[in-house]
Every structure is written in C-alpha cells, then in structure tokens.
Design an enzyme around this catalytic site. Structure first.
Site, PDB file in Angstrom:
ATOM      1  CE  LYS A  28      -8.593   3.679   1.619  1.00  0.00           C
ATOM      2  NZ  LYS A  28      -8.238   2.379   2.199  1.00  0.00           N
ATOM      3  CG  ASP A  87      -1.879  -1.124   1.205  1.00  0.00           C
ATOM      4  OD1 ASP A  87      -2.320  -1.455   0.089  1.00  0.00           O
ATOM      5  OD2 ASP A  87      -2.199  -1.691   2.254  1.00  0.00           O
ATOM      6  CG  MET A 106     -11.178   1.436   8.570  1.00  0.00           C
ATOM      7  SD  MET A 106     -11.623   0.326   7.223  1.00  0.00           S
ATOM      8  CE  MET A 106     -12.013  -1.175   8.072  1.00  0.00           C
TER       9      MET A 106
HETATM   10  N1  SAH Z   1      -5.610  -5.027   9.113  1.00  0.00           N
HETATM   11  C1  SAH Z   1      -5.469  -3.823   9.896  1.00  0.00           C
HETATM   12  C2  SAH Z   1      -6.667  -2.937   9.826  1.00  0.00           C
HETATM   13  C3  SAH Z   1      -6.945  -2.358   8.480  1.00  0.00           C
HETATM   14  S1  SAH Z   1      -8.305  -1.266   8.469  1.00  0.00           S
HETATM   15  C4  SAH Z   1      -5.119  -4.213  11.348  1.00  0.00           C
HETATM   16  O1  SAH Z   1      -5.225  -5.373  11.713  1.00  0.00           O
HETATM   17  O2  SAH Z   1      -4.735  -3.320  12.091  1.00  0.00           O
HETATM   18  C5  SAH Z   1      -7.531   0.284   8.670  1.00  0.00           C
HETATM   19  C6  SAH Z   1      -7.829   0.814  10.046  1.00  0.00           C
HETATM   20  O3  SAH Z   1      -6.968   0.220  10.988  1.00  0.00           O
HETATM   21  C7  SAH Z   1      -7.594   2.301  10.196  1.00  0.00           C
HETATM   22  O4  SAH Z   1      -8.680   3.054   9.730  1.00  0.00           O
HETATM   23  C8  SAH Z   1      -7.439   2.416  11.693  1.00  0.00           C
HETATM   24  O5  SAH Z   1      -8.686   2.352  12.344  1.00  0.00           O
HETATM   25  C9  SAH Z   1      -6.697   1.140  12.012  1.00  0.00           C
HETATM   26  N2  SAH Z   1      -5.243   1.356  12.073  1.00  0.00           N
HETATM   27  C10 SAH Z   1      -4.318   0.904  11.226  1.00  0.00           C
HETATM   28  N3  SAH Z   1      -3.082   1.261  11.640  1.00  0.00           N
HETATM   29  C11 SAH Z   1      -3.246   1.958  12.777  1.00  0.00           C
HETATM   30  C12 SAH Z   1      -2.367   2.578  13.700  1.00  0.00           C
HETATM   31  N4  SAH Z   1      -1.041   2.558  13.531  1.00  0.00           N
HETATM   32  N5  SAH Z   1      -2.904   3.208  14.768  1.00  0.00           N
HETATM   33  C13 SAH Z   1      -4.232   3.233  14.987  1.00  0.00           C
HETATM   34  N6  SAH Z   1      -5.106   2.647  14.151  1.00  0.00           N
HETATM   35  C14 SAH Z   1      -4.628   2.019  13.067  1.00  0.00           C
END
Ligand code: SAH
Length: 490
Positions: free
Chosen positions: A285, A263, A398
C-alpha cells in the site's frame, strides 16, 4: 601486543584452581566446558561450588591449604582466592615450576589472561583487552553474539564431515575451492544453519553435480550449459515497527539478502538493518494509490529467487497472522524454491506489552482470539457477533476503518455495548497512542481523536479484573470529557 593469543589444548591436560569462593566458581564455569582434568584446592568451599561440581566428574576438590607441589604437572594455574596474600604464593610456585599462571583480576600478576568468549563450538572467538577495558570486550562480544548464527558450529562440523567426499569427487583443486565457497555461502550453509540436514545433503549434492557439469562443459565433453544455482526466499516477520523487535534471525537474513521485497509503509528504520546494496522492491500500500495485488507480489518473489537471489520478503508483525503467508508460501513451493518463515512479534503482542495488559489470565482467560472483522465478502462477518457473545477476550486487527460497521452489527445482534474497548495505535513506535472507550462510543472516539491506525482494538480484557493498574496514558486523556464534548458536534 603484550599478550599473544593462542588456543590451549585441554584434552589430557591438568588445570589447577586455588580458592573456594565465587571467583573460583566463575573460572570453574568456564573450565568445565573444556576436556581438562581440574583440581580445586581450598581450605573451605562455598556451597555453590559443592553443588556446581556434582555434574562434572572431571573436577576434583582438595579441601586443604595450597601446597607448592600442587602446581606440579599442571598446564595452567588459576589463583582465585581473591586474596593477594594467598594468591601471590601460588603465582610464585607456578612460575618457579614453569607453569603459566593467572591471578584472577590482577593483570600485573598474570602470565596469561582469560579472554571474553563468543562460543559456537568448535568456532570460538576470543576477545582480549589486556585487562584495560573489559567493557569494550563486552560490547564486541554482544555485537558478535548478535551477528554470528547460533548454528555456526554445526556448519564447521559439517565442513569437516564433507571434506573427504569433496576430495574424492572433485579432483581439480580450483574447482573444489569454488564449491567450498558456494557451500559456505549458499543453500548448503542456509540449510545447516536452520538445522535442516536432509536439505543440506541435497544442496551439497546439487553443488557437486553443478560443478561437475561446469567442468565437463569447459572441457567440451558435453554441451551442457551450467545451471544457475537457485535463490531462496525468507518470509520474515519484521514485528510491529520498532527495529528492536526484530529477531536476531531476521536481522541476520536482512544482512544476507540480495533482494528486499517490502511494503511501502514498512518503517524505514528497519531497512537500515539491511544490506545497503540489496535491491529494494517496494510493494503493497501507498497512500492514495492502489496497492500491488498479492498475485503480483507472489510473482516478484518467485522471479527474483529463480534469478538466483536470496530474497527477503519483509512483513509487518508476524507473517502467519493476517499476513497472506499461505499465498506466498504456496507460490514458492509451486516453483520448488527453498523457502523459510521467520516469526515476528505480532501487533497484539506488542500492544499488550506496551500497555502492560496480559493477553491471558490464569484461571480466567484461557484463550485470546486474534480477529479480523472483515472477510472477502462481508465488511463485518456474522461470526463477530458470536465471538462477542462468548464473553471471551479478543484483539481486532484492521478494525479502525470499519469500527462503526462493527459496532452497528453488534448493536443489531443485541450485544452489550457498554463493554470497554482499549485501542493501541502505532504500538511500539515513538508516536504510539493508547485510548479507551465503550463499544457504544468506539466510532465516535476514533473520529474525535483522529485515530488513523494501524491500531489494535482489545475487547474483553480488563485491568480491573486482573488487579492491575491501567496504563497512565489512558487515564490522562479523560476521554469521557472529550467524547461528551464532541458528541453533539459529530
Ligand atoms: N501480520 C501483522 C498484521 C497485519 S494486518 C501482525 O502480526 O501484526 C494489519 C493490521 O495489524 C493493522 O490494521 C493493525 O490492526 C495491526 N497492526 C500492525 N502494526 C501495528 C502497530 N504497530 N500497532 C497497532 N496495530 C498494528
């Protein structure tokens, strides 16, 4: 080179250790992994030694002072009294009898040294510094430990097992060498390393058949074009962004990858761990531009693997949590591509660790729900309200951009808006921020403090209920002031 490294056979060998304390025990721990018969001589033994040896019938204790004859017939002697006056006579007796001796932690008195070991039996890496700098040995050991797959020993054992098969089926020596190279680098290696023995057997058969086909066509017997061995796909969880949260397995696969599908928002620091010359394909994105549709990502992964590459698809957090894992797995399976999934640390876990707020609490919270409010058809799904009403804790992924819609939906359903929300933005990154707000003020807080995400919202988890102190950063913001100051302006 003052000390020459060798590997000593321990089967049918007899080893003597003198001493009954911690130093002797350390050596026994190492020696217990060998096939040697071990005799330990000391006037007294620590309890730790007595309990340690219970599991090792090949270790015998002699409770008495050392006698010169004890060294007779031994292959190695360790003087481990930790007391020179006792150790030097042992060393002298051993040398007089022509037996190699090690006086522990006294290199000047040693005929041999015990190296630092990285073990993947039967593969063993021995690291020596001639007693000069054990710290350097420790660094090298850590480096190797991190980079050598845990199942490497299994690969070596399998190599022994298939040697005769290869010899019988492929006559030509050069062809056999080619097959060995492919087996040790390709699908066979990967199957063995992940413990998939049926997969390894298939890969072995495929390599042999491919080689036989190539040989036949070289001799003009069949007009077959050789098949390109198929590549593979690893769907890897890269964690929340901090490279330290990569698993050792993710790290290894990154180094083995021919193609990386990442990504655009992925932390570049993580890509530093990948092979420099790997082809990088950026998907997903990018600020202000439309994201690559999932179908196109699926196609890219499949195409590269069919071309024969080892493809690594790097995904944020854990691939199985809001990671569209199902679609990418299904595409690979549809084309019969070897695919594996490597779990990662999900954002909620990283956020919980960072702010020291446990996700479950014995006796109180037996579950934590990982939730995304939006569905394909609704900005905020109806069932979010049901979740809220259960009073059980949950983590919203999200949720930042649709916070006001979430709150509005909950309000209309009559939910209690005084509940506390804890917001962790950029969890695990240097620029991580933490806030707290009431549900009522959530949208305002996000706007006021310019929280852009990625962020996790925790609802229903309370430091107070768990008897813990809140993360200092939350207190120091004095959010209520910020929010009330801005309430009118917004
Ligand atoms: N597969 C990922 C989630 C993907 S959806 C996981 O397991 O974490 C994307 C969402 O993940 C973002 O909108 C946010 O809510 C969360 N996210 C991803 N990275 C993050 C981070 N470093 N800190 C806080 N939230 C995070």
């Amino acid at each position: 080179m003052k000390f020459f490294p060798i590997f000593v056979e321990t089967k049918d060998a007899h080893v003597l250790v003198t001493g009954g304390g911690e130093t002797a025990l350390q050596k026994l721990r190492l020696l217990s992994k060998t096939e040697a018969t071990i005799t330990v001589v000391a006037p007294e033994f620590d309890d730790d030694i007595l309990s340690f040896i219970k599991d090792f019938p090949n270790i015998n204790l002699l409770k008495r002072a050392f006698q010169t004859e004890d060294v007779q017939g031994k292959r190695l002697v360790y003087a481990a009294h930790d007391d020179e006056t006792l150790d030097i006579p042992v060393a002298d007796a051993a040398r007089a009898a022509g037996v190699l001796v090690n006086v522990v932690d006294t290199p000047a008195q040693c005929d041999f040294l015990t190296p630092s070991l990285v073990e993947r039996a039967p593969i063993t890496v021995a690291i020596g510094t001639e007693g000069t700098a054990p710290m350097i040995a420790r660094d090298i050991k850590a480096l190797l430990d991190k980079n050598l797959p845990a199942n490497l020993g299994d690969l070596a054992r399998q190599a022994t097992r298939i040697r005769s098969t290869l010899k019988n089926r492929i006559d030509d020596g050069r062809a056999r060498l080619r097959v060995w190279e492919r087996l040790m680098q390709g699908a066979f290696r990967r199957a063995v390393l992940r413990g998939d023995h049926p997969g390894a057997a298939l890969a072995l058969e495929a390599e042999i058949l491919a080689e036989l086909e190539i040989s036949e066509s070289e001799h003009g017997e069949t007009p077959n074009t050789p098949k390109t061995p198929k590549g593979s796909v690893a769907l890897i969880g890269a964690g929340p962004g901090n490279p330290e949260y990569l698993t050792l397995k993710a790290h290894r696969l990154l180094q083995e990858a021919d193609v990386l599908v990442v990504d655009r928002l992925a932390n570049p620091a993580i890509l530093d761990y990948a092979r420099r010359d790997a082809k990088r394909i950026y998907v997903g994105k990018q600020a202000g531009k439309p994201s690559t549709p999932q179908e196109e990502i699926n196609q890219i992964i499949v195409r590269e693997a069919i071309d024969g590459s080892r493809v690594v698809r790097l995904k944020g957090g854990d691939p199985s949590i809001f990671g569209r894992l199902q679609e990418e797995l299904a595409s690979c399976q549809l084309f019969g591509i070897e695919v594996e999934v490597v779990p990662g640390i999900s954002a909620a876990q990283a956020a919980s660790a960072s702010i020291k707020l446990p996700l479950t609490f014995r006796g109180e919270h037996r579950s934590i729900t990982l939730l995304t409010a939006a569905t394909k058809d609704q900005v905020v799904a109806d069932d979010v309200v049901e979740f809220m009403k259960t009073g059980r804790p949950f983590a919203i992924y999200m949720g930042v951009k649709i916070a006001s819609e979430i709150v509005e939906t909950l309000k209309q359903a009559g939910a209690d808006l005084s509940s506390q929300v804890i917001i962790v933005e950029n969890a695990s990154h240097d620029h991580e921020r933490v806030f707290s707000s009431s549900l009522q003020d959530l949208a305002l807080t996000i706007k006021t403090l310019s929280i852009k995400g990625p962020a996790i919202l925790f609802i229903g988890l309370s430091y107070e209920d768990m008897g813990l102190s809140a993360d200092d950063r939350i207190k120091s913001i004095e959010l209520s002031n910020v929010v009330s100051l801005n309430r009118k302006a917004i």
